[in-house]
Motif scaffolding. Structure first.
Motif, PDB file in Angstrom:
ATOM      1  N   GLY A 188       0.807  -1.211   0.000  1.00  0.00           N
ATOM      2  CA  GLY A 188       0.000   0.000   0.000  1.00  0.00           C
ATOM      3  C   GLY A 188       0.836   1.254   0.000  1.00  0.00           C
ATOM      4  O   GLY A 188       2.054   1.218   0.134  1.00  0.00           O
ATOM      5  N   ASN A 189       0.133   2.342  -0.157  1.00  0.00           N
ATOM      6  CA  ASN A 189       0.780   3.651  -0.180  1.00  0.00           C
ATOM      7  C   ASN A 189       0.323   4.464   1.016  1.00  0.00           C
ATOM      8  O   ASN A 189      -0.794   4.313   1.491  1.00  0.00           O
ATOM      9  CB  ASN A 189       0.417   4.400  -1.461  1.00  0.00           C
ATOM     10  N   PHE A 190       1.209   5.336   1.472  1.00  0.00           N
ATOM     11  CA  PHE A 190       0.881   6.274   2.524  1.00  0.00           C
ATOM     12  C   PHE A 190       0.865   7.660   1.902  1.00  0.00           C
ATOM     13  O   PHE A 190       1.730   7.999   1.107  1.00  0.00           O
ATOM     14  CB  PHE A 190       1.933   6.227   3.648  1.00  0.00           C
ATOM     15  N   LYS A 191      -0.135   8.446   2.257  1.00  0.00           N
ATOM     16  CA  LYS A 191      -0.153   9.834   1.825  1.00  0.00           C
ATOM     17  C   LYS A 191       0.417  10.654   2.962  1.00  0.00           C
ATOM     18  O   LYS A 191       0.046  10.473   4.117  1.00  0.00           O
ATOM     19  CB  LYS A 191      -1.568  10.284   1.476  1.00  0.00           C
ATOM     20  N   ILE A 192       1.337  11.549   2.639  1.00  0.00           N
ATOM     21  CA  ILE A 192       2.019  12.351   3.650  1.00  0.00           C
ATOM     22  C   ILE A 192       1.824  13.818   3.316  1.00  0.00           C
ATOM     23  O   ILE A 192       2.037  14.242   2.175  1.00  0.00           O
ATOM     24  CB  ILE A 192       3.520  11.998   3.699  1.00  0.00           C
ATOM     25  N   SER A 193       1.410  14.594   4.311  1.00  0.00           N
ATOM     26  CA  SER A 193       1.254  16.034   4.156  1.00  0.00           C
ATOM     27  C   SER A 193       2.366  16.707   4.954  1.00  0.00           C
ATOM     28  O   SER A 193       2.561  16.402   6.129  1.00  0.00           O
ATOM     29  CB  SER A 193      -0.121  16.457   4.695  1.00  0.00           C
ATOM     30  N   VAL A 194       3.112  17.593   4.298  1.00  0.00           N
ATOM     31  CA  VAL A 194       4.227  18.290   4.940  1.00  0.00           C
ATOM     32  C   VAL A 194       3.867  19.766   5.074  1.00  0.00           C
ATOM     33  O   VAL A 194       3.596  20.439   4.081  1.00  0.00           O
ATOM     34  CB  VAL A 194       5.532  18.127   4.127  1.00  0.00           C
ATOM     35  N   ASN A 195       3.861  20.258   6.313  1.00  0.00           N
ATOM     36  CA  ASN A 195       3.538  21.655   6.627  1.00  0.00           C
ATOM     37  C   ASN A 195       2.214  22.111   6.006  1.00  0.00           C
ATOM     38  O   ASN A 195       2.047  23.265   5.648  1.00  0.00           O
ATOM     39  CB  ASN A 195       4.667  22.594   6.166  1.00  0.00           C
ATOM     40  N   ASN A 196       1.258  21.195   5.870  1.00  0.00           N
ATOM     41  CA  ASN A 196      -0.050  21.480   5.272  1.00  0.00           C
ATOM     42  C   ASN A 196       0.056  22.103   3.888  1.00  0.00           C
ATOM     43  O   ASN A 196      -0.862  22.783   3.438  1.00  0.00           O
ATOM     44  CB  ASN A 196      -0.892  22.394   6.176  1.00  0.00           C
ATOM     45  N   GLN A 197       1.173  21.924   3.214  1.00  0.00           N
ATOM     46  CA  GLN A 197       1.361  22.534   1.904  1.00  0.00           C
ATOM     47  C   GLN A 197       1.694  21.498   0.840  1.00  0.00           C
ATOM     48  O   GLN A 197       1.138  21.521  -0.245  1.00  0.00           O
ATOM     49  CB  GLN A 197       2.486  23.579   1.940  1.00  0.00           C
TER      50      GLN A 197
ATOM     51  N   ASP B 249       1.850  17.682  -0.516  1.00  0.00           N
ATOM     52  CA  ASP B 249       1.300  16.339  -0.347  1.00  0.00           C
ATOM     53  C   ASP B 249       2.124  15.359  -1.169  1.00  0.00           C
ATOM     54  O   ASP B 249       2.354  15.572  -2.359  1.00  0.00           O
ATOM     55  CB  ASP B 249      -0.167  16.297  -0.781  1.00  0.00           C
ATOM     56  N   LEU B 250       2.553  14.285  -0.523  1.00  0.00           N
ATOM     57  CA  LEU B 250       3.369  13.265  -1.182  1.00  0.00           C
ATOM     58  C   LEU B 250       2.687  11.916  -1.043  1.00  0.00           C
ATOM     59  O   LEU B 250       1.940  11.682  -0.101  1.00  0.00           O
ATOM     60  CB  LEU B 250       4.745  13.163  -0.516  1.00  0.00           C
TER      61      LEU B 250
ATOM     62  N   ILE C 203       0.608  11.732   8.509  1.00  0.00           N
ATOM     63  CA  ILE C 203       0.613  10.515   7.700  1.00  0.00           C
ATOM     64  C   ILE C 203      -0.813   9.959   7.617  1.00  0.00           C
ATOM     65  O   ILE C 203      -1.477   9.782   8.641  1.00  0.00           O
ATOM     66  CB  ILE C 203       1.562   9.462   8.305  1.00  0.00           C
ATOM     67  N   HIS C 204      -1.257   9.703   6.390  1.00  0.00           N
ATOM     68  CA  HIS C 204      -2.552   9.054   6.153  1.00  0.00           C
ATOM     69  C   HIS C 204      -2.252   7.652   5.656  1.00  0.00           C
ATOM     70  O   HIS C 204      -1.658   7.490   4.597  1.00  0.00           O
ATOM     71  CB  HIS C 204      -3.353   9.801   5.082  1.00  0.00           C
ATOM     72  N   ASN C 205      -2.652   6.637   6.436  1.00  0.00           N
ATOM     73  CA  ASN C 205      -2.386   5.269   5.994  1.00  0.00           C
ATOM     74  C   ASN C 205      -3.454   4.823   4.996  1.00  0.00           C
ATOM     75  O   ASN C 205      -4.445   5.520   4.793  1.00  0.00           O
ATOM     76  CB  ASN C 205      -2.235   4.326   7.192  1.00  0.00           C
TER      77      ASN C 205
END
Length: 160
Positions: free
Chosen positions: A2-11, A13-14, A70-72
Motif C-alpha cells: 500500500g501507499n501512505f499519503k504524507i502532508s508536509v507543513n499542510n502545503q 502532499d506526497l 501521515i494518512h495510511n
C-alpha cells in the motif's frame, strides 16, 4: 502493501510506497535521531514530537523543521468512501499506547473537552507524546497521576 499519503507543513502532499520506504538506508543514531542516505545524499533526521493518535510528527531534517501528517491506506479508503472517522468513533477510554512516564495531565474530572484537546503528556523512548481527546466529551475519571510510570494499554482516562 500500500501507499501512505504524507502532508508536509499542510502545503506539500506526497505519496510514498511502502516498498520504497523499506529500501531507505536509515541508521538509528539515538532514540529519536536517524542518519538517512537517499540517492547518494546524506540527511540528519530527528523526531522532535510525535502524536500517535493523530499520526502527526514534528521532524527536523538537516536542521529544518517540518510538520508531517501521515494518512495510511485505511484512512484514505475511509475518506474515499465518504465516511469521516470522527463521525463513527465513540471512544470512552484513553489507554497508554506504550509504556512510559506521565509528565503532565492537562484535565481534571468533570472537565468538558473537545476533540483534539491535549489531555496528557506521556514520555516514552525519550520523546514527549501529547495524547489528545479523540472526541468531544466530559472527563469521568483519571486513573494516573503526574510522575506515574504506566504500562502499555493501562487505563489513563475515562469519558462519561
Amino acid at each position: 502493501m500500500g501507499n501512505f499519503k504524507i502532508s508536509v507543513n499542510n502545503q506539500l502532499d506526497l505519496e510514498v510506497d511502502t516498498a520504497e520506504v523499506s529500501q531507505l538506508n536509515a541508521v538509528k543514531t539515538s532514540n529519536t535521531a536517524y542518519h538517512v542516505l537517499r540517492n547518494h545524499k546524506s540527511y540528519q533526521a530527528e523526531i522532535n514530537n510525535a502524536d500517535f493518535n493523530n499520526r502527526t510528527y514534528q521532524v527536523n531534517i538537516n536542521n529544518n523543521s517540518y510538520n508531517i501528517k501521515i494518512h495510511n491506506p485505511l484512512d484514505t479508503l475511509i475518506e474515499s468512501m465518504g465516511f469521516a472517522l470522527g463521525n463513527i468513533k465513540h471512544v470512552n477510554e484513553i489507554k497508554a499506547p506504550m509504556p512510559g512516564l506521565i509528565l503532565d495531565i492537562s484535565v481534571t474530572v468533570g472537565d468538558s473537552v473537545t476533540e483534539n484537546t491535549p489531555l496528557l503528556i506521556l514520555e516514552a523512548m525519550k520523546m514527549e507524546n501529547v495524547i489528545t481527546s479523540p472526541r468531544d466529551g466530559v472527563i469521568k475519571s483519571i486513573s494516573a497521576a503526574k510522575g506515574d510510570a504506566v504500562e502499555k494499554n493501562q487505563l489513563l482516562i475515562e469519558f462519561e
